[in-house]
Design a protein around this motif. Structure first.
Motif, mmCIF file in Angstrom:
data_model
loop_
_atom_site.group_PDB
_atom_site.id
_atom_site.type_symbol
_atom_site.label_atom_id
_atom_site.label_comp_id
_atom_site.label_asym_id
_atom_site.label_seq_id
_atom_site.Cartn_x
_atom_site.Cartn_y
_atom_site.Cartn_z
ATOM 1 N N VAL A 64 0.866 -1.181 0.000
ATOM 2 C CA VAL A 64 0.000 0.000 0.000
ATOM 3 C C VAL A 64 0.899 1.227 0.000
ATOM 4 O O VAL A 64 1.576 1.513 0.993
ATOM 5 N N GLY A 65 0.901 1.930 -1.124
ATOM 6 C CA GLY A 65 1.894 2.966 -1.399
ATOM 7 C C GLY A 65 2.847 2.348 -2.408
ATOM 8 O O GLY A 65 3.519 1.358 -2.107
ATOM 9 N N ALA A 66 2.841 2.887 -3.618
ATOM 10 C CA ALA A 66 3.669 2.309 -4.687
ATOM 11 C C ALA A 66 4.744 3.307 -5.109
ATOM 12 O O ALA A 66 5.116 3.384 -6.274
ATOM 13 N N GLY A 67 5.230 4.083 -4.150
ATOM 14 C CA GLY A 67 6.266 5.087 -4.430
ATOM 15 C C GLY A 67 7.632 4.436 -4.498
ATOM 16 O O GLY A 67 7.773 3.309 -4.989
ATOM 17 N N PHE B 177 -0.700 -1.045 -4.595
ATOM 18 C CA PHE B 177 -1.853 -0.133 -4.485
ATOM 19 C C PHE B 177 -1.343 1.288 -4.274
ATOM 20 O O PHE B 177 -0.389 1.519 -3.543
ATOM 21 N N THR C 42 3.504 1.850 2.954
ATOM 22 C CA THR C 42 4.420 3.006 2.834
ATOM 23 C C THR C 42 3.649 4.259 2.431
ATOM 24 O O THR C 42 4.255 5.288 2.150
ATOM 25 N N GLY D 276 1.663 7.659 2.161
ATOM 26 C CA GLY D 276 1.734 8.889 2.934
ATOM 27 C C GLY D 276 2.651 9.898 2.292
ATOM 28 O O GLY D 276 3.065 9.723 1.148
ATOM 29 N N ASN E 69 -0.446 12.120 7.615
ATOM 30 C CA ASN E 69 -0.225 10.675 7.604
ATOM 31 C C ASN E 69 -1.169 9.921 8.548
ATOM 32 O O ASN E 69 -1.474 8.751 8.312
ATOM 33 N N VAL F 236 -4.023 9.289 6.385
ATOM 34 C CA VAL F 236 -3.714 8.214 5.434
ATOM 35 C C VAL F 236 -3.788 6.857 6.147
ATOM 36 O O VAL F 236 -4.384 5.905 5.630
ATOM 37 N N THR G 243 5.553 3.824 7.089
ATOM 38 C CA THR G 243 5.295 5.269 7.034
ATOM 39 C C THR G 243 5.754 5.987 8.303
ATOM 40 O O THR G 243 5.506 5.521 9.416
ATOM 41 N N MET H 144 8.504 -1.222 10.715
ATOM 42 C CA MET H 144 9.878 -1.470 10.298
ATOM 43 C C MET H 144 10.727 -0.236 10.543
ATOM 44 O O MET H 144 10.436 0.822 10.018
ATOM 45 N N ALA H 145 11.736 -0.368 11.339
ATOM 46 C CA ALA H 145 12.730 0.684 11.531
ATOM 47 C C ALA H 145 14.015 0.062 12.071
ATOM 48 O O ALA H 145 15.098 0.312 11.564
ATOM 49 N N LEU I 290 16.337 -1.742 9.655
ATOM 50 C CA LEU I 290 17.086 -0.772 8.839
ATOM 51 C C LEU I 290 18.185 -0.093 9.663
ATOM 52 O O LEU I 290 19.340 -0.004 9.226
ATOM 53 N N HIS J 276 12.307 5.118 16.077
ATOM 54 C CA HIS J 276 13.053 5.421 14.867
ATOM 55 C C HIS J 276 13.298 6.920 14.856
ATOM 56 O O HIS J 276 12.381 7.690 14.995
ATOM 57 N N SER K 225 13.696 10.296 0.456
ATOM 58 C CA SER K 225 14.482 9.609 1.481
ATOM 59 C C SER K 225 14.905 8.237 0.973
ATOM 60 O O SER K 225 14.535 7.814 -0.125
ATOM 61 N N PRO L 225 15.523 0.428 3.146
ATOM 62 C CA PRO L 225 14.234 0.254 3.839
ATOM 63 C C PRO L 225 13.405 -0.891 3.238
ATOM 64 O O PRO L 225 12.791 -1.670 3.954
#
Ligand code: TXD
Length: 315
Positions: free
Chosen positions: A9-12, A33, A78, A80, A96, A99, A120, A144-145, A148, A176, A230, A235
């Motif tokens: 979710v988030g295709a950036g 998505f 991801t 946002g 966010n 979102v 996010t 997740m942080a 990474l 994070h 970023s 990530p």
């Protein structure tokens, strides 16, 4: 047996990289998505066209409709916006949070049995919002942080010691961001703790302090170089490692933003701690002993997360 389904979710930048990695590693079918029309479909088609060359078998699709989440085993979020010049952190939290509320509703309606990994920012706070909005049990949704942050720490340590990254393990706790807690004495090369390596003359305490600081600033260093966004490769690798631990019931011990209620003296909040990730999601919170300095750093990190949680509560 049907393939697993991984939805992004988030295709950036991170979402696209996640899709490629999930394909290359044959973790399952991939659904991208995004609210941007055509973009997830375009990235999906591009990645699918790499599959004959790379030799992976996966259906890779894109969608602007939350209904496409149906049947997901893992959802990685991801979606946002990132902070842009002139925006306060509070502005970012407001946008966010909205979102996360939308995404959470989409998950609740279409894939309430999925394991969800939130990426996010501001991470520790957004994962809590997403958990509430999705109604998922806290064991099935993590942030997740830590993977990474630990990977950055491991990379810098491997460089310093001139050894393979494969032989370096490292530990990072807490939220994070600037207040993360890299744990030097739990970091090691093939089992030899970093403080022992300092005694052996492999490095100095000052140099390790510099590495700790560079790890804390790891995200900012990349933002400063990229200027327009970023970090996204590392990530994405980090979240894929977590998805893999869940899908293959690996029972990996990984630092994640998990819901801690009881352990570490905390009363119900998402923050970075070591956990066991397996088919049950977060199967255990691992409570390690902290010395006075580490405890003080961890407390500072928890306070920073709490302060942001309070801002969200007032929205
Ligand atoms: O360690 C970590 N957790 C992080 C977090 C490390 C690096 C980056 N981190 C954060 O991940 C970063 O601060 C962002 O909040 C996210 C996503 O980073 P990415 O680099 O992938 O951002 P992009 O390229 O801007 O992609 C975000 C996408 C973009 O395509 C938007 O169209 C989409 O999110 N978007 C939405 N999708 C679905 N639904 C809604 N409402 C929405 N709003 C924006």
């Amino acid at each position: 047996m049907a393939r697993n389904k991984i939805s992004l979710v988030g295709a950036g930048n991170i979402g696209g990289t996640l899709a490629l990695l999930a394909g290359l590693k044959e973790l399952g079918d991939v659904m991208l998505f995004d609210i941007a029309e055509g973009m997830p479909q375009g990235k999906a088609l591009d990645i699918a066209q790499a599959s004959p060359i790379e030799g992976f078998n996966a259906n890779v699709t894109g969608s602007n409709d939350y209904a496409a989440l149906a049947g997901s085993d893992v959802v990685i979020v991801t979606a946002g916006v990132a902070r842009k010049p002139g925006m306060s952190r509070d502005d970012l939290i407001g946008i966010n949070t909205n979102v996360m509320n939308q995404v959470g509703a989409g998950i609740k309606e279409n894939c309430p049995d999925a394991f969800v990994i939130c990426i996010t920012n501001p991470l520790d706070v957004m994962v809590g919002v997403l958990q509430k909005a999705s109604g998922l049990p806290t064991s099935k949704i993590v942030g997740m942080a830590g993977v990474l942050d630990s990977a950055r720490f491991r990379y810098f340590l491997a460089e310093e010691f001139a050894v393979s990254v494969e032989d370096v393990t490292a530990f990072v706790l807490g939220g994070h961001g600037d207040t993360m807690v890299p744990l030097v004495r739990y970091s090691a090369v093939a089992g030899i703790p970093v403080p022992d390596l300092i005694k052996m003359g492999w490095s100095s305490a000052e140099k390790i302090d510099e590495i700790v600081q560079r790890t804390r600033d790891g995200g900012a260093e990349i933002v400063g170089l990229l200027k327009t966004g970023s970090a996204f490769y590392a990530p994405a690798s980090s979240a894929i490692e977590m998805a893999d631990a869940y899908l293959k019931d690996k029972k990996r011990l990984l630092p994640c933003a998990a819901y801690v209620d009881g352990a570490y003296g905390l009363d119900g909040l998402y923050v970075g701690v070591p956990v066991i990730l397996g088919a049950g999601g977060v199967e255990r919170i691992v409570e390690i002993e902290l010395n006075e300095d580490e405890q003080a750093m961890f407390d500072r990190s928890v306070s920073a997360v709490r302060a942001l949680n309070e801002i969200v509560a007032k929205l």
